[in-house]
Design a protein around this motif. Structure first.
Motif, PDB file in Angstrom:
ATOM      1  N   GLY A 152       0.978  -1.386  -0.108  1.00  0.00           N
ATOM      2  CA  GLY A 152       0.003  -0.057  -0.092  1.00  0.00           C
ATOM      3  C   GLY A 152       0.904   1.336   0.025  1.00  0.00           C
ATOM      4  N   ARG A 153       0.345   2.396   0.274  1.00  0.00           N
ATOM      5  CA  ARG A 153       0.864   3.685   0.463  1.00  0.00           C
ATOM      6  C   ARG A 153       2.035   3.458   1.431  1.00  0.00           C
ATOM      7  N   GLY A 154       2.100   2.842   2.329  1.00  0.00           N
ATOM      8  CA  GLY A 154       3.162   2.717   3.178  1.00  0.00           C
ATOM      9  C   GLY A 154       4.590   2.323   2.786  1.00  0.00           C
ATOM     10  N   ALA A 170      -1.844  -4.472  -4.912  1.00  0.00           N
ATOM     11  CA  ALA A 170      -1.729  -3.293  -4.282  1.00  0.00           C
ATOM     12  C   ALA A 170      -2.891  -2.538  -4.007  1.00  0.00           C
ATOM     13  N   SER A 171      -2.822  -1.656  -3.051  1.00  0.00           N
ATOM     14  CA  SER A 171      -4.067  -0.908  -2.768  1.00  0.00           C
ATOM     15  C   SER A 171      -4.210   0.298  -3.779  1.00  0.00           C
ATOM     16  N   ARG A 172      -5.378   0.861  -3.891  1.00  0.00           N
ATOM     17  CA  ARG A 172      -5.632   1.919  -4.724  1.00  0.00           C
ATOM     18  C   ARG A 172      -4.663   2.990  -4.570  1.00  0.00           C
ATOM     19  N   GLN A 224      -4.631  -3.348  -8.703  1.00  0.00           N
ATOM     20  CA  GLN A 224      -5.463  -2.902  -7.539  1.00  0.00           C
ATOM     21  C   GLN A 224      -6.413  -4.012  -7.304  1.00  0.00           C
ATOM     22  N   VAL A 225      -6.381  -4.165  -5.969  1.00  0.00           N
ATOM     23  CA  VAL A 225      -7.270  -5.122  -5.343  1.00  0.00           C
ATOM     24  C   VAL A 225      -8.409  -4.348  -4.482  1.00  0.00           C
ATOM     25  N   GLY A 226      -9.636  -4.734  -4.653  1.00  0.00           N
ATOM     26  CA  GLY A 226     -10.739  -4.186  -4.284  1.00  0.00           C
ATOM     27  C   GLY A 226     -11.996  -4.129  -4.574  1.00  0.00           C
ATOM     28  N   GLN A 227     -12.953  -3.157  -4.223  1.00  0.00           N
ATOM     29  CA  GLN A 227     -14.271  -2.944  -4.576  1.00  0.00           C
ATOM     30  C   GLN A 227     -14.211  -2.786  -6.013  1.00  0.00           C
ATOM     31  N   THR A 228     -13.465  -1.995  -6.568  1.00  0.00           N
ATOM     32  CA  THR A 228     -13.448  -1.385  -7.925  1.00  0.00           C
ATOM     33  C   THR A 228     -12.257  -1.855  -8.673  1.00  0.00           C
ATOM     34  N   GLY A 229     -11.325  -2.849  -8.074  1.00  0.00           N
ATOM     35  CA  GLY A 229     -10.310  -3.509  -8.553  1.00  0.00           C
ATOM     36  C   GLY A 229     -10.613  -5.005  -8.878  1.00  0.00           C
ATOM     37  N   ILE A 250      -0.771  -1.376   4.350  1.00  0.00           N
ATOM     38  CA  ILE A 250      -2.201  -1.224   3.776  1.00  0.00           C
ATOM     39  C   ILE A 250      -2.910  -0.929   5.057  1.00  0.00           C
ATOM     40  N   SER A 251      -3.806   0.270   5.007  1.00  0.00           N
ATOM     41  CA  SER A 251      -4.590   0.492   6.185  1.00  0.00           C
ATOM     42  C   SER A 251      -5.703  -0.370   6.351  1.00  0.00           C
ATOM     43  N   GLY A 252      -6.529  -0.839   5.215  1.00  0.00           N
ATOM     44  CA  GLY A 252      -7.740  -1.662   5.199  1.00  0.00           C
ATOM     45  C   GLY A 252      -8.896  -1.130   5.275  1.00  0.00           C
ATOM     46  N   ILE A 256     -12.493  -0.037   3.754  1.00  0.00           N
ATOM     47  CA  ILE A 256     -13.591  -0.801   3.347  1.00  0.00           C
ATOM     48  C   ILE A 256     -13.457  -1.356   2.019  1.00  0.00           C
ATOM     49  N   GLN A 257     -13.190  -0.164   0.892  1.00  0.00           N
ATOM     50  CA  GLN A 257     -12.763  -0.599  -0.428  1.00  0.00           C
ATOM     51  C   GLN A 257     -11.928  -1.628  -0.919  1.00  0.00           C
ATOM     52  N   HIS A 258     -10.888  -1.613   0.063  1.00  0.00           N
ATOM     53  CA  HIS A 258      -9.867  -2.679  -0.071  1.00  0.00           C
ATOM     54  C   HIS A 258     -10.143  -4.092   0.547  1.00  0.00           C
ATOM     55  N   ILE A 281       0.738  -6.499   7.991  1.00  0.00           N
ATOM     56  CA  ILE A 281       2.065  -5.901   8.393  1.00  0.00           C
ATOM     57  C   ILE A 281       1.804  -4.365   8.310  1.00  0.00           C
ATOM     58  N   ASN A 282       1.693  -3.611   9.545  1.00  0.00           N
ATOM     59  CA  ASN A 282       1.376  -2.167   9.548  1.00  0.00           C
ATOM     60  C   ASN A 282       1.973  -1.674  10.749  1.00  0.00           C
ATOM     61  N   LYS A 283       2.513  -0.345  10.813  1.00  0.00           N
ATOM     62  CA  LYS A 283       3.249   0.101  11.916  1.00  0.00           C
ATOM     63  C   LYS A 283       2.094   0.823  12.847  1.00  0.00           C
TER      64      LYS A 283
HETATM   65  C1  LIG Z   1     -14.944   4.921  -5.344  1.00  0.00           C
HETATM   66  C2  LIG Z   1     -13.804   4.491  -4.705  1.00  0.00           C
HETATM   67  C3  LIG Z   1     -13.242   3.196  -4.983  1.00  0.00           C
HETATM   68  C4  LIG Z   1     -12.259   2.749  -4.391  1.00  0.00           C
HETATM   69  N1  LIG Z   1     -11.728   1.497  -4.636  1.00  0.00           N
HETATM   70  C5  LIG Z   1     -10.717   0.973  -4.210  1.00  0.00           C
HETATM   71  C6  LIG Z   1     -10.273  -0.348  -4.379  1.00  0.00           C
HETATM   72  O1  LIG Z   1     -10.615  -1.090  -5.220  1.00  0.00           O
HETATM   73  N2  LIG Z   1      -8.906  -0.890  -3.671  1.00  0.00           N
HETATM   74  C7  LIG Z   1      -8.510  -0.215  -2.835  1.00  0.00           C
HETATM   75  O2  LIG Z   1      -7.301  -0.529  -2.298  1.00  0.00           O
HETATM   76  N3  LIG Z   1      -8.796   0.999  -2.266  1.00  0.00           N
HETATM   77  C8  LIG Z   1     -10.034   1.504  -2.933  1.00  0.00           C
HETATM   78  N4  LIG Z   1     -10.294   2.752  -2.493  1.00  0.00           N
HETATM   79  C9  LIG Z   1      -9.572   3.756  -1.697  1.00  0.00           C
HETATM   80  C10 LIG Z   1      -9.753   3.562  -0.436  1.00  0.00           C
HETATM   81  O3  LIG Z   1     -10.780   3.988   0.241  1.00  0.00           O
HETATM   82  C11 LIG Z   1      -8.279   3.861   0.350  1.00  0.00           C
HETATM   83  O4  LIG Z   1      -8.232   5.164   0.319  1.00  0.00           O
HETATM   84  C12 LIG Z   1      -7.244   3.168   0.107  1.00  0.00           C
HETATM   85  O5  LIG Z   1      -7.440   1.673   0.135  1.00  0.00           O
HETATM   86  C13 LIG Z   1      -6.073   3.334   1.016  1.00  0.00           C
HETATM   87  O6  LIG Z   1      -4.937   2.620   0.441  1.00  0.00           O
HETATM   88  P1  LIG Z   1      -3.532   2.366   1.537  1.00  0.00           P
HETATM   89  O7  LIG Z   1      -4.164   1.534   2.555  1.00  0.00           O
HETATM   90  O8  LIG Z   1      -2.408   1.811   0.984  1.00  0.00           O
HETATM   91  O9  LIG Z   1      -2.988   3.792   2.261  1.00  0.00           O
HETATM   92  P2  LIG Z   1      -3.289   4.404   3.447  1.00  0.00           P
HETATM   93  O10 LIG Z   1      -4.713   4.603   3.959  1.00  0.00           O
HETATM   94  O11 LIG Z   1      -2.609   5.744   3.468  1.00  0.00           O
HETATM   95  O12 LIG Z   1      -2.635   3.551   4.592  1.00  0.00           O
HETATM   96  C14 LIG Z   1      -1.333   3.280   4.612  1.00  0.00           C
HETATM   97  C15 LIG Z   1      -0.783   2.363   5.605  1.00  0.00           C
HETATM   98  O13 LIG Z   1       0.490   2.022   5.576  1.00  0.00           O
HETATM   99  C16 LIG Z   1       1.178   2.098   7.021  1.00  0.00           C
HETATM  100  N5  LIG Z   1       2.280   2.445   6.801  1.00  0.00           N
HETATM  101  C17 LIG Z   1       3.290   3.458   6.537  1.00  0.00           C
HETATM  102  N6  LIG Z   1       4.271   3.652   6.613  1.00  0.00           N
HETATM  103  C18 LIG Z   1       4.529   2.241   7.059  1.00  0.00           C
HETATM  104  C19 LIG Z   1       5.890   1.664   7.469  1.00  0.00           C
HETATM  105  N7  LIG Z   1       6.859   1.998   7.179  1.00  0.00           N
HETATM  106  N8  LIG Z   1       5.833   0.363   7.919  1.00  0.00           N
HETATM  107  C20 LIG Z   1       4.506  -0.189   8.180  1.00  0.00           C
HETATM  108  N9  LIG Z   1       3.304   0.474   7.875  1.00  0.00           N
HETATM  109  C21 LIG Z   1       3.303   1.549   7.218  1.00  0.00           C
HETATM  110  C22 LIG Z   1       0.070   3.387   7.555  1.00  0.00           C
HETATM  111  O14 LIG Z   1       0.038   2.862   8.791  1.00  0.00           O
HETATM  112  C23 LIG Z   1      -1.092   2.936   7.031  1.00  0.00           C
HETATM  113  O15 LIG Z   1      -1.941   2.142   7.735  1.00  0.00           O
HETATM  114  C24 LIG Z   1     -11.710   3.324  -3.363  1.00  0.00           C
HETATM  115  C25 LIG Z   1     -11.960   4.571  -2.917  1.00  0.00           C
HETATM  116  C26 LIG Z   1     -13.120   5.007  -3.393  1.00  0.00           C
HETATM  117  C27 LIG Z   1     -13.764   6.495  -3.100  1.00  0.00           C
END
Ligand SMILES: Cc1cc2nc3c(=O)[nH]c(=O)nc-3n(C[C@H](O)[C@H](O)[C@H](O)COP(=O)(O)OP(=O)(O)OC[C@H]3O[C@@H](n4cnc5c(N)ncnc54)[C@H](O)[C@@H]3O)c2cc1C
Ligand SMILES: Nc1ncnc2c1ncn2[C@@H]1O[C@H](COP(=O)(O)O)[C@@H](O)[C@H]1O
Lengths: 315, 249
Positions: free
Chosen positions: A203-205, A228-230, A243-248, A261-263, A265-267, A280-282
């Protein structure tokens, strides 16, 4: 009219996609005879593969240059010609089926049932709504049932033992609406995301595309796919179709490892059906831990390389 | 080029919906509602098309109860020219919505219709494809790039495995995927201006369209929750448990 299903095979003119096998299982649960339509160009080999699936009555083979790429307008015109014989039209709920089947449904005056995860009877199905936060049981009252099937929700049908007849069909004139220009497919030797036994997602992490290499290293060690997350896709770390998720993509591997990955609902909508989930998340409050069987709180840049070492050492 | 955009009012994507205890559906009373996120992207793309000199007018349509006006006002504040509310208090399925949009497209003489690829409430992913079928037009679904070219459009689509580019003549229907653009936030002066933009209301029952439901929802239930897991203390414990307890390594 006796019940009969036409199943649109997903393939690339050389191989039958795993989604097709899962869709067969759903079609079998609906009952009645099942025919598979293999439409493409130079795809006779795919038709033979389909004919070997047990429980298939007939494979309809439609070959034409215009069918080389699965364009919705053309496939819909082809299927419309065949539809009078059938009570059910089904396809996998992949980008292939999602694109073409609603077009067919509208032309047949039928309200499609999308992305089913269970079959209750020939006309009643269960499908997720609101990103999987609810499951709706719906009965179709249409004369022709048009249904897309979530591949990960059904076991794949056997690939051997069947001996269905293959019928070549005449391809009617197809509407010249959209035309194929080009494609940019990701070349990878890794297993496919939607059918892999193990998936490692970042994910974004991860912070950058470069850092994603540690995810790939772990995936390769486990002979798994990379997801990957979105947020990771939007940031350009990896290609869109990761992309894994509701729309992937929806995945349901034996083991899903979510890293950074934060988790949202869409993921979760795309991976909550996995057998075993590791997070695995900090951030110990991250919602991903609520669905994880095994949660490890800490910095992914330390943990993932350690994990790679530990797995290597223990082999 | 006249552009029509379809925008649905849905439960906001941040809301965790709850299933009603009588299993008749999900709780939507007192829940935050917004424009479907994919439709914001469709509205944004339509406006950019116009700004780039490809479109003459952007008309945005929403189908549903009176409150859909809020969604239309948001689209107008983003930059759409005109709104049309097709009022209906019935629960509409994608086929019915596609039929109503088809009537609007003919009335508006639209050349290009933009929709979201999927509404995040019913997750149907059907309406655009159905609309294209009913009108006999080309369809470019799951678009992540849209380009006006001589005599038509080039649409790049997100497909399993990568990207695909199609050419299609106009008129055409395009459905927006997440990466088509990043929608703008309406600025305050534009929100004020949007209040004065034309917004017409049509009665959905008077358009001569069959909107009767074809699906019976027998039951809506909550998915089986996953059983709570454990926190492991380190990598060694994780590997041990994955190997000996879960048996997945
Ligand atoms: C219409 C719509 C559809 C969507 N469809 C999807 C979809 O299909 N799939 C999807 O995934 N999302 C989808 N989303 C987006 C979803 O809402 C989230 O924004 C997205 O999943 C967040 O991605 P993330 O968890 O990678 O990022 P973040 O929410 O930013 O989470 C990053 C995580 O990484 C952790 N982290 C950061 N650095 C470190 C480190 N060094 N070590 C350990 N942990 C670390 C943080 O603690 C955090 O929990 C959709 C959103 C909308 C509005
Ligand atoms: N009631 C509605 N009003 C306006 N647009 C709609 C409505 N329902 C669906 N749409 C459009 O159709 C798209 C796909 O919806 P669906 O097929 O329901 O997933 C949405 O993103 C909207 O653009």
């Amino acid at each position: 009219m006796t019940q009969a299903t036409l199943l649109l095979a997903e393939h690339d003119n050389s191989e039958l996609a795993p989604s097709t096998y899962a869709t067969v299982t759903a079609a079998v649960a609906m009952g009645g005879a099942i025919d598979i339509l293999v439409a493409g160009d130079g795809c006779a080999g795919v038709a033979s593969t389909a004919a070997a699936i047990p429980g298939i009555r007939r494979v309809q083979l439609a070959e034409a240059e215009a069918l080389r790429h699965p364009l919705a307008e053309q496939l819909a015109a082809l299927v419309l010609d065949l539809a009078p014989e059938y009570t059910h039209l089904v396809a996998p709920a992949t980008t292939f089926g999602k694109n073409v089947l609603p077009r067919i449904a509208a032309l047949l005056d039928s309200q499609q049932v999308s992305d089913i995860v269970a079959v209750e009877s020939h006309d009643t199905f269960i499908r997720p709504i609101y990103a999987g936060n609810a499951l709706a049981t719906v009965r179709s009252t249409d004369g022709k049932k048009v249904i897309t099937v979530r591949p990960t929700a059904f076991e794949r049908a056997d690939s051997h033992g069947g001996e269905a007849a293959i019928t070549a069909i005449d391809v009617p004139e197809l509407p010249p609406l959209s035309t194929f220009v080009d494609e940019d497919l990701n070349q990878s030797d890794r297993p496919q995301l939607d059918s892999a036994r193990i998936v490692v997602s970042g994910g974004r992490g991860l912070g950058s595309g470069e850092n994603f290499r540690i995810i790939e290293e772990l995936a390769d060690l486990l002979n798994g796919a990379v997801g990957a997350s979105r947020a990771a896709v939007d940031a350009g770390y990896v290609p869109n179709d990761y992309q894994v998720g509701q729309t992937g993509k929806v995945v349901a591997p034996d083991l899903y490892i979510a890293v950074g990955i934060s988790g949202a609902i869409q993921h979760l909508a795309g991976m909550a059906g996995s057998k075993v989930i590791v997070a695995i998340n900090k951030d110990e409050e991250a919602p991903i831990f609520e669905v994880a069987d095994y949660g490890l709180v800490g910095d992914l840049f330390t943990i993932v390389p350690e994990l790679v070492e530990a797995i290597r050492a223990s082999r | 080029m006249k552009i029509l955009v379809a925008a649905k009012r849905v439960v906001d994507y941040n809301v965790k919906v709850r299933v009603r205890s009588d299993h008749s559906g999900v709780e939507t009373a007192n829940v935050k509602m917004s424009m479907n996120p994919f439709d914001e992207i469709a509205v944004e793309e339509a406006i950019r098309f116009k700004e780039a000199g490809h479109g003459d007018e952007v008309v945005v349509a929403s189908i549903g109860p009176r409150q859909c006006e809020e969604v239309l006002r948001t689209a107008l504040a983003m930059g759409a020219d005109r709104g049309v509310l097709v009022r209906s208090d019935a629960a509409l399925e994608p086929l019915a919505v596609a039929r109503l949009l088809g009537v609007l497209a003919e009335r508006e003489k639209s050349d290009l219709i933009l929709l979201g690829k999927q509404a995040i409430d019913d997750d149907a992913n059907q309406t655009g494809q159905m609309l294209a079928a009913l009108l006999g037009w080309a369809q470019g679904t799951f678009a992540c790039r849209l380009e006006a070219v001589q005599d038509g459009l080039r649409v790049t689509r997100e497909i399993d495995g990568g990207l695909e580019t199609l050419f299609m003549p106009l008129p055409a229907v395009v459905t927006a995927d997440l990466r088509l653009n990043e929608p703008r936030y309406p600025k305050l002066p534009n929100i004020m201006k949007a209040k004065k933009k034309p917004l017409e209301t049509l009665d959905g029952d008077s358009l001569g369209v069959d909107i009767s439901p074809r699906l019976h929802t027998l039951r809506v239930s909550a998915p089986e929750p996953r059983k709570g897991g454990v926190r492991v203390t380190d990598v060694a414990e994780l590997v041990d448990r994955l190997r000996n307890e879960a048996k997945v390594l």
